[in-house]
Design a protein around this motif. Structure first.
Motif, PDB file in Angstrom:
ATOM      1  N   VAL A  73       0.803  -1.232   0.000  1.00 35.23           N
ATOM      2  CA  VAL A  73       0.000   0.000   0.000  1.00 35.23           C
ATOM      3  C   VAL A  73       0.834   1.279   0.000  1.00 35.23           C
ATOM      4  O   VAL A  73       0.279   2.362   0.134  1.00 35.23           O
ATOM      5  N   ASP A 274       3.525  -1.373   7.341  1.00 34.18           N
ATOM      6  CA  ASP A 274       3.392  -2.709   7.937  1.00 34.18           C
ATOM      7  C   ASP A 274       2.684  -2.629   9.284  1.00 34.18           C
ATOM      8  O   ASP A 274       1.831  -3.461   9.611  1.00 34.18           O
ATOM      9  N   THR A 277      -1.056  -2.054   8.761  1.00 34.22           N
ATOM     10  CA  THR A 277      -1.828  -3.074   8.025  1.00 34.22           C
ATOM     11  C   THR A 277      -1.520  -4.496   8.478  1.00 34.22           C
ATOM     12  O   THR A 277      -2.091  -5.445   7.938  1.00 34.22           O
ATOM     13  N   ASP A 279       1.043  -6.161   7.810  1.00 29.43           N
ATOM     14  CA  ASP A 279       1.616  -6.814   6.634  1.00 29.43           C
ATOM     15  C   ASP A 279       3.128  -6.886   6.814  1.00 29.43           C
ATOM     16  O   ASP A 279       3.673  -6.414   7.822  1.00 29.43           O
ATOM     17  N   ILE A 316      -3.917   4.160   3.206  1.00 27.38           N
ATOM     18  CA  ILE A 316      -4.411   3.137   4.136  1.00 27.38           C
ATOM     19  C   ILE A 316      -5.686   3.607   4.828  1.00 27.38           C
ATOM     20  O   ILE A 316      -6.656   2.860   4.965  1.00 27.38           O
ATOM     21  N   GLN A 321      -6.096  -1.236  -0.539  1.00 25.72           N
ATOM     22  CA  GLN A 321      -5.879  -2.651  -0.245  1.00 25.72           C
ATOM     23  C   GLN A 321      -4.656  -3.231  -0.949  1.00 25.72           C
ATOM     24  O   GLN A 321      -3.964  -4.072  -0.397  1.00 25.72           O
TER      25      GLN A 321
END
Length: 555
Positions: A73, A274, A277, A279, A316, A321
């Protein structure tokens, strides 16, 4: 041979793409495009290039990094961190050499990714990063005062002290309409409700309202049209770079500064994303993508690009997404170039100056009370880096800041490295390695190294030679050795030779897997003898008894 699979996150995440994700990405991309529009123009102007250069960069770099990058993202484009460096290059070497520097920096970023340096860049100490970020914020603020106050200055001088001197002496010549427009824009940006900012970004609102006010009331203020003739409508033109052989070697340093800043900011942006999210990004893939983008943009008149934290957070927050949101953001800016470029001629410079002043205020960490919570040497690094960035040069600031951080780290590691004699009263933390319940034979001394045996602390093993002059066998326990480097290996080898010259034997025991591998690779095992490397203290004591009974060693 280096093996680095080229795996953009877009391939992984777009495999199972659906309509719901696209709808979220579309809305997020539209919003980020609106946010990026005024910022891209403002950053370009502050860097000493026309505003369209910022838009070209945001379109091309935003598209390429989203398509090829290692994050899901993150949004890339021109950022405030580059302004001071780029402006200095333009003033000293010209725009053509800035484009060449951008290409060289891109090549360096690709090389960093290929060599897997993505994780290393993240180890830069936070006081250093905070120091130069605050310094850059101050310099951005100073560079915008001319347009913010409408001062009748043809061009600002180079250097902190010269800029401050000119501003102080010419501040009384401010232009009232310009100051009213810039001041009002700044207040709007800073006081804009957060609830509205998600769907209607304050920089864009300030840009539109300031443009309308200047046009409706015929305010005598400078605009993009009066200074640059507006923004050309259409696609950017491809042009080959001109190679300046006279300055090529001089351009290596600023190109490396651009690459280093780009790597740090991109990976910090990825870390922030990160955290928001849950991630995990691919740091090396991200560096390669940023490098490719920066190698392409100069052929279209663009400037350096990197991951942008504010635009990424906006993406975000608005539901972005996948990398498709970043691609949509680039397409939005491209449509502006193709359709609405003529309207940019009416944008007042005061509004762009207000946007950059707000960026400077927000990008810095101004909570200086926190310095009291830091160790003294970390506070020193932060302050020194800040002052060097503001008063001298960003490259010098980073170099000296890194050097100071490294010296303080080495000192800290060295202070926490020690050699201690093993005593029966020591607690049995690990039975295999504890002296508790074991008896050293007559003529044997045992020591333990704790911490790191490296170039900053290798001299501590010299004390072992004279610590027990009566001992004929010396056991050195390594199970608490957390790091060993080449200098530490040489120190152990020298200790072994010194003891051997005096008719004594050195036994090493308890080495962990990594330390044991280093001992094997260094051929120290062959030099000492395989049996003088033992797995634990008990085995080392047995070996010492064997040597003492056999009479191999002598007093």
């Amino acid at each position: 041979m280096i093996s680095l699979p080229f795996r953009p996150r877009s391939l992984e995440l777009l495999t199972h793409y659906d309509r719901k994700r696209f709808r979220l990405d579309l809305m997020a991309g539209l919003t980020v495009g609106v946010v990026a529009l005024p910022l891209a123009m403002a950053f370009a102007m502050a860097s000493g290039v026309p505003p369209q250069a910022g838009l070209f960069t945001a379109v091309i770099a935003g598209f390429l990094t989203s398509l090829l990058g290692g994050t899901r993202v993150c949004i890339s484009g021109p950022t405030g961190a580059f302004i001071v460096v780029l402006y200095g290059i333009v003033v000293k070497y010209g725009v053509a050499n800035l484009l060449l520097c951008t290409f060289m920096a891109g090549a360096m970023l690709v090389l960093m990714g290929v060599l897997r340096l993505g994780q290393v860049i993240r180890f830069f100490p936070m006081p250093l990063i905070t120091g130069f970020t605050n310094g850059i914020a101050v310099l951005i603020f100073l560079t915008q005062l001319k347009d913010f106050f409408g001062l009748p200055i043809v061009s600002m001088p180079a250097g902190f002290f010269a800029v401050v001197s000119v501003i102080v002496h010419r501040l009384g010549e401010f232009d009232a309409p310009t100051l009213a427009l810039s001041g009002g824009s700044l207040l709007l940006i800073l006081l804009w409700p957060k609830a509205l900012n998600k769907h209607l970004p304050s920089p864009f609102v300030a840009l539109v309202l300031a443009t309308l006010a200047a046009w409706l009331f015929h305010l005598p203020v400078q605009t993009l049209g009066s200074k640059f003739g507006g923004i050309p409508q259409g696609l950017p033109e491809f042009r080959m770079l001109s190679l300046d052989w006279r300055h090529l070697s001089e351009l290596m340093a600023p190109a490396f500064t651009i690459a280093l800043l780009g790597a740090i900011e991109s990976l910090l942006c990825a870390v922030v994303a990160d955290g928001m999210t849950q991630d995990r990004h691919d740091a090396n893939q991200e560096l390669i993508a940023q490098g490719i983008a920066n190698m392409v943009v100069p052929f279209f008149g663009g400037i350096p690009a990197t991951g942008a934290v504010a635009r990424t957070a906006t993406n975000i927050g608005n539901g972005g997404q996948t990398p498709m949101a970043g691609i949509v953001h680039a397409m939005v800016l491209l449509l502006v170039l193709l359709i609405a470029a003529p309207l940019a001629a009416y944008v007042p410079l005061a509004a762009l100056a207000a946007i950059l002043v707000s960026v400077a205020i927000k990008m810095g960490d101004w909570n200086f009370a926190r310095l009291r919570q830091f160790p003294l040497h970390d506070s020193g690094v932060l302050i020194a880096t800040f002052l060097l960035t503001v008063m001298f040069d960003l490259t010098v600031a980073v170099e000296i800041g890194l050097l100071a951080s490294a010296v303080f780290f080495i000192q800290s590691m060295a202070r926490n490295t020690s050699v201690n004699a093993l005593r029966p009263e020591h607690a049995a933390l690990f039975e295999r390695h504890s002296i508790a319940g074991k008896t050293l034979p007559m003529g044997c001394a045992a020591f333990r190294i704790e911490g790191a045996l490296f170039f900053g602390a290798a001299d501590i093993v010299d004390d072992i030679v004279n610590a027990s002059p009566q001992a004929r066998v010396v056991i050195l326990q390594l199970h608490r050795l957390v790091m060993l480097d080449a200098t530490g290996l040489l120190a152990l080898s020298q200790l072994n030779r010194t003891l051997a010259e005096r008719g004594k034997v050195l036994i090493l025991c308890g080495a962990g897997r990594e330390v044991l591998q280093l001992l094997d690779q260094s051929a120290l095992e062959e030099e000492m003898g395989e049996r003088n490397l033992q797995p634990d203290l008990a085995a080392a004591i047995e070996r010492a008894e064997e040597l003492l009974i056999s009479g191999v060693v002598w007093a």
